[in-house]
Design an enzyme around this catalytic site. Structure first.
Site, mmCIF file in Angstrom:
data_model
loop_
_atom_site.group_PDB
_atom_site.id
_atom_site.type_symbol
_atom_site.label_atom_id
_atom_site.label_comp_id
_atom_site.label_asym_id
_atom_site.label_seq_id
_atom_site.Cartn_x
_atom_site.Cartn_y
_atom_site.Cartn_z
ATOM 1 N N GLU A 1 0.816 -1.205 0.000
ATOM 2 C CA GLU A 1 0.000 0.000 0.000
ATOM 3 C C GLU A 1 0.855 1.263 0.000
ATOM 4 O O GLU A 1 0.519 2.253 -0.641
ATOM 5 C CB GLU A 1 -0.949 -0.011 1.206
ATOM 6 C CG GLU A 1 -2.042 -1.053 1.128
ATOM 7 C CD GLU A 1 -2.952 -0.881 -0.081
ATOM 8 O OE1 GLU A 1 -3.036 0.237 -0.623
ATOM 9 O OE2 GLU A 1 -3.562 -1.875 -0.494
ATOM 10 N N CYS B 1 -17.637 1.168 -19.742
ATOM 11 C CA CYS B 1 -18.912 1.056 -19.022
ATOM 12 C C CYS B 1 -19.643 -0.247 -19.329
ATOM 13 O O CYS B 1 -20.349 -0.780 -18.463
ATOM 14 C CB CYS B 1 -19.804 2.247 -19.360
ATOM 15 S SG CYS B 1 -19.167 3.824 -18.732
ATOM 16 N N CYS C 1 -18.799 -2.833 -16.790
ATOM 17 C CA CYS C 1 -18.881 -2.433 -15.388
ATOM 18 C C CYS C 1 -19.924 -3.264 -14.648
ATOM 19 O O CYS C 1 -21.097 -3.316 -15.056
ATOM 20 C CB CYS C 1 -19.227 -0.951 -15.280
ATOM 21 S SG CYS C 1 -19.378 -0.385 -13.568
#
Length: 529
Positions: free
Chosen positions: A113, A276, A279
């Site tokens: 991270e 999209c 998605c």
């Protein structure tokens, strides 16, 4: 059935704006906020802030929120199902999933991270692999020297991250009994360099705490799913995004959920050209619904307004809508969200730096490096002797010569040659290096150096803890030193022509100093977090 098929079966009605829903709910929400604290603010400033918070919350439309558990459940299930099928195979995920010891698992997540902050996944993979091979446990990292940490981190950018990561490991080992805190709150409170996002990521992935996270990818996903057009960098909008993330996180699989949200933003819901059609949460995406509505209205297949809920932007009251000064751009589609924050351009600075070489030093040619201060930009890294300078003039040469002499004693000023310049952009500074070179030909080799300086061979320079900017500077020097050709592409600067023949080892040397990865801030600023 798509939303537009449903529309075609209904009589056309006026758009339901957020104002209609806000009117009945404002009083109740306002009362809730006021009653949430029984303590009266002790100062006028405190009272003013609380009153402002009430007004802001009251002016947020339910349109931008998740209002029922069914919608939240759909979002969770669809996102996690997609993640289980499509997630990338990454070394930190494999290590965390296969590690049974919670502290080692937390360490594996922590390293990844920190490295992934402002840095592309493709760049991090090699650094992460080498890091974990060298320091597989917190105890290994805690016992390493800062020099070793800086050396491995060199080229990754944002160099303070490596130092703080080691400081955190040392604190865990020396003060916390070798055990990493298990909650986001204690992680953020106890460990240096661990902010709200990193703490949430470690707590959810390593320890299963149901806490949401918000990074750049998650900001983009949430802003599009809930059509949030206000400045996502503002304090109020940021608070709303964190609230949404906390509401959505799956308590049964918090780590996977958070990784899935970030994965969605990195691979599908990208800054430009989002995919999209692939998605998994398209069915609950307000931005996608807005695109379909705009396309339908533009095609004039349905005169008037379709029956689709929206938040009326002309109201000027909803604090999560885009301002009226930023109208919808049909060419952007869902990329109208989030609103691009205006960034202050980096300040410009100039530095003069010199590659000082002893070609005939004992054991082979050596170059001088000096260590930067322990705090500030590039803290603790090694560099060529440098001075802050004005963009031009004799003063620059004189100041640089004095700096060189402070390290090695008297030098022939006439041999100091200007070779070109390097422009390198850090997060907040655009730094132009005026590059000079000076070879100590025919002089007695310098064998004694003061603390904070060292003479290195070219091979040692390649593995030293130096920044990408210094590697660029060295390539300019190598392009213009005896044995190279005019205007070398590697140097990317103009230089006087030279008639000298190439040196025998030049091609081998070139391979040492090709850029490893586009990891410094000049590259990071052009990518999406």
């Amino acid at each position: 059935m798509s939303i537009w098929r449903a529309i075609m079966k209904k009589p056309r009605t006026a758009v339901r704006s957020c104002r209609q829903k806000q009117a009945s709910g404002h009083k109740g929400r306002e009362k809730q906020v006021l009653s949430s604290s029984q303590v009266k603010p002790s100062t006028p400033d405190g009272l003013a802030r609380r009153q402002k918070e009430v007004v802001l919350r009251a002016s947020v439309s339910p349109y931008h929120l998740f209002r029922d558990t069914a919608e939240v459940t759909v979002f969770r299930e669809n996102l996690l199902s997609w993640y289980d099928r499509e997630k990338r195979d990454l070394p930190w995920r494999r290590r965390a999933e296969g590690e049974v010891d919670p502290d080692r698992r937390a360490y594996a997540v922590w390293v990844s991270e920190v490295m992934l902050q402002q840095t592309q996944v493709a760049t991090v993979i090699d650094y992460y692999t080498r890091w974990m091979q060298k320091w597989p446990t917190l105890q290994d990292l805690a016992s390493a020297s800062l020099e070793e940490v800086n050396q491995l981190w060199a080229g990754l950018g944002y160099y303070s991250r490596g130092r703080r990561l080691q400081e955190g490991a040392q604190k865990v080992v020396e003060e916390l009994g070798g055990h990493v805190p298990h909650t986001a709150e204690t992680l953020q409170k106890l460990l240096p360099g661990v902010g709200r996002y990193t703490a949430g990521a470690i707590a959810s992935i390593a320890f299963g705490q149901a806490t949401g996270v918000v990074d750049g990818n998650v900001v983009r996903v949430l802003c599009r799913v809930r059509a949030i057009g206000a400045d996502s960098g503002s304090t109020f909008v940021s608070q709303q995004l964190w609230s949404l993330a906390q509401q959505l996180v799956d308590p049964a699989r918090p780590g996977d959920f958070n990784q899935a949200a970030m994965e969605l933003g990195a691979t599908v819901c990208t800054p430009q050209h989002p995919r999209c059609s692939q998605c998994p949460v398209q069915s609950v995406c307000r931005a996608h619904q807005r695109v379909e509505r705009e396309q339908l209205v533009a095609s004039q297949s349905l005169p008037g307004s379709p029956d689709v809920e929206e938040c009326a932007p002309s109201a000027g009251q909803c604090q999560l809508c885009a301002p009226p000064t930023e109208p919808w751009d049909q060419t952007l589609g869902v990329a109208n969200f989030p609103r691009k924050a205006s960034r202050r351009p980096p300040r410009e600075e100039c530095s003069a730096t010199c590659v000082l070489e002893q070609p005939r030093a004992l054991g082979g040619a050596r170059i001088l490096l000096v260590q930067r201060p322990k705090s500030g930009l590039l803290a603790g890294l090694w560099e060529f002797p440098s001075v802050t300078a004005e963009p031009s003039g004799q003063c620059q040469r004189e100041a640089l010569l004095r700096e060189l002499q402070s390290w090695v004693g008297p030098l022939p000023a006439t041999h100091l040659q200007h070779l070109g310049q390097v422009v390198h952009t850090f997060s907040h500074i655009k730094l132009t290096y005026q590059v000079y070179g000076l070879a100590l030909e025919g002089q007695i080799p310098v064998t004694i150096t003061p603390p904070g300086a060292r003479w290195l061979t070219r091979e040692e320079f390649h593995t030293a803890a130096v920044s990408t900017a210094m590697k660029k500077v060295f390539r300019v020097y190598e392009g213009q030193r005896p044995g190279t050709c005019k205007g070398s592409k590697r140097s990317q600067v103009s230089a006087p022509s030279t008639q000298r023949k190439p040196s025998p080892g030049q091609q081998v040397l070139d391979s040492f100093f090709q850029p490893h990865h586009p990891t410094d801030v000049s590259s990071l600023n052009s990518m999406a977090q």
